[in-house]
Enzyme design. Structure first.
Site, PDB file in Angstrom:
ATOM      1  N   LYS A  45      -7.486  -5.665  13.553  1.00  0.00           N
ATOM      2  CA  LYS A  45      -6.161  -4.328  14.098  1.00  0.00           C
ATOM      3  C   LYS A  45      -5.967  -5.407  15.344  1.00  0.00           C
ATOM      4  O   LYS A  45      -4.795  -5.627  15.104  1.00  0.00           O
ATOM      5  CB  LYS A  45      -6.671  -3.438  14.459  1.00  0.00           C
ATOM      6  CG  LYS A  45      -6.428  -1.994  12.595  1.00  0.00           C
ATOM      7  CD  LYS A  45      -5.392  -2.709  11.808  1.00  0.00           C
ATOM      8  CE  LYS A  45      -5.445  -2.078  10.629  1.00  0.00           C
ATOM      9  NZ  LYS A  45      -4.348  -1.743   9.679  1.00  0.00           N
ATOM     10  N   GLY A  60       0.882  -0.623   0.013  1.00  0.00           N
ATOM     11  CA  GLY A  60       0.213   0.244   0.090  1.00  0.00           C
ATOM     12  C   GLY A  60       0.730   1.231   0.288  1.00  0.00           C
ATOM     13  O   GLY A  60       0.546   2.111   0.519  1.00  0.00           O
ATOM     14  N   TYR A  93     -13.021  -2.618  11.734  1.00  0.00           N
ATOM     15  CA  TYR A  93     -11.656  -2.859  11.522  1.00  0.00           C
ATOM     16  C   TYR A  93     -10.500  -2.574  13.014  1.00  0.00           C
ATOM     17  O   TYR A  93      -9.912  -3.248  12.885  1.00  0.00           O
ATOM     18  CB  TYR A  93     -11.784  -1.373  10.850  1.00  0.00           C
ATOM     19  CG  TYR A  93     -10.782  -0.543  11.266  1.00  0.00           C
ATOM     20  CD1 TYR A  93      -9.670  -1.028  10.641  1.00  0.00           C
ATOM     21  CD2 TYR A  93      -9.896   0.228  12.116  1.00  0.00           C
ATOM     22  CE1 TYR A  93      -8.315  -0.473   9.842  1.00  0.00           C
ATOM     23  CE2 TYR A  93      -8.713   0.527  11.868  1.00  0.00           C
ATOM     24  CZ  TYR A  93      -8.001   0.575  10.705  1.00  0.00           C
ATOM     25  OH  TYR A  93      -7.451   0.976  10.667  1.00  0.00           O
TER      26      TYR A  93
END
Length: 267
Positions: free
Chosen positions: A163, A23, A159
């Protein structure tokens, strides 16, 4: 040469190192990390789902969606064939696109997509590149997590959970690999003003009829405030990553490093 904050920016401490930063385009932490590690002398390869014009003919860019098994396989095969593997792996890819409105609005597909991007992409790349690291007798892996693992909300619960899982996985992996010469650590950024964050703030400002700084302050307030009084810059996160992958951090193993301006107030 040093900048105004006395951070060395032209050290060649990573000369000869092969690095993958996932990314690494789009004006975010990944791109800042690519630039920082390249300045340190490393050969830095990056990935993204779409190819920027300036990287169309570069052998240091791999177009791939690494949230899929096919995407990670493509990246691993290219790196092994073209470079013989990597010395440093920075698993930076992450993000959330789950719908707002709470848990009943979030489908199995939303949860699966979030975990594929934020957890399984890193797991698959680690698994694909570790054999070559083990064969060469060393390497460094950094997983970019998030302080949101400590602050789950109704619109970011998938999310946050992904994580949290990545942090847990990082610790276990570090314990397993440290005796074999491979260091694993994680970095947990707070509110970082990436290009994507700027676009979000701009949308908030338009929707609320306020200016950019007021919209930014509203986001900061929603986190309970940032004691240092500002958001992070992507380059500051990249500087932490650069330290962790260097020999200066040779005794740091299995640690999560929060970089959030003081948002997390727990010990």
């Amino acid at each position: 040469m040093e900048n105004s904050n006395h951070i060395i920016i032209d050290s060649k401490e990573l000369n000869g190192k092969r690095v993958l930063v996932t990314g690494g385009t789009g004006g975010g932490m990944g791109e800042a990390t690519v630039k920082r590690l390249a300045r340190a002398g490393a050969t830095v390869i990056t990935t993204a789902r779409h190819t920027p014009d300036e990287l169309k003919d570069s052998d240091l860019f791999i177009q791939a969606d690494i949230s899929t098994p096919e995407g990670t396989t493509k990246v691993v095969e290219y790196l092994l064939k073209r470079f013989g593997g990597v010395d440093i792996l920075v698993n930076n890819v992450g993000g959330s696109s789950t719908p707002t409105g709470g848990v009943l609005k979030q489908t199995d597909a939303d949860w699966q997509r979030t975990f594929e991007t934020n957890l399984f992409a890193a797991v698959r790349l680690d698994r694909g590149l570790l054999p070559s690291m083990l064969e060469q007798g060393g390497g460094v892996i950094v997983h970019v997590t998030s302080i949101q693992r400590r602050f789950p909300g109704e619109n970011t619960m998938a999310y946050s959970a992904a994580k949290a899982a990545l942090t847990n996985y990082s610790k276990a992996l570090a314990t397993e690999l440290a005796p074999k010469g491979i260091r694993v650590n994680s970095v947990a950024p707070g509110f970082t003003e990436t290009k994507a964050a700027e676009r979000l703030i701009e949308r908030m400002a338009q929707e609320r009829g306020c200016d950019y700084s007021d919209a930014r302050q509203s986001l900061m307030d929603s986190l309970g405030g940032i004691p240092i009084g500002r958001t992070a810059r992507p380059e500051e996160v990249a500087e932490l990553v650069a330290f962790l992958v260097s020999d200066r951090a040779s005794y740091i193993v299995g640690a999560e490093h929060t970089i959030d301006g003081g948002i997390v107030r727990t010990i």
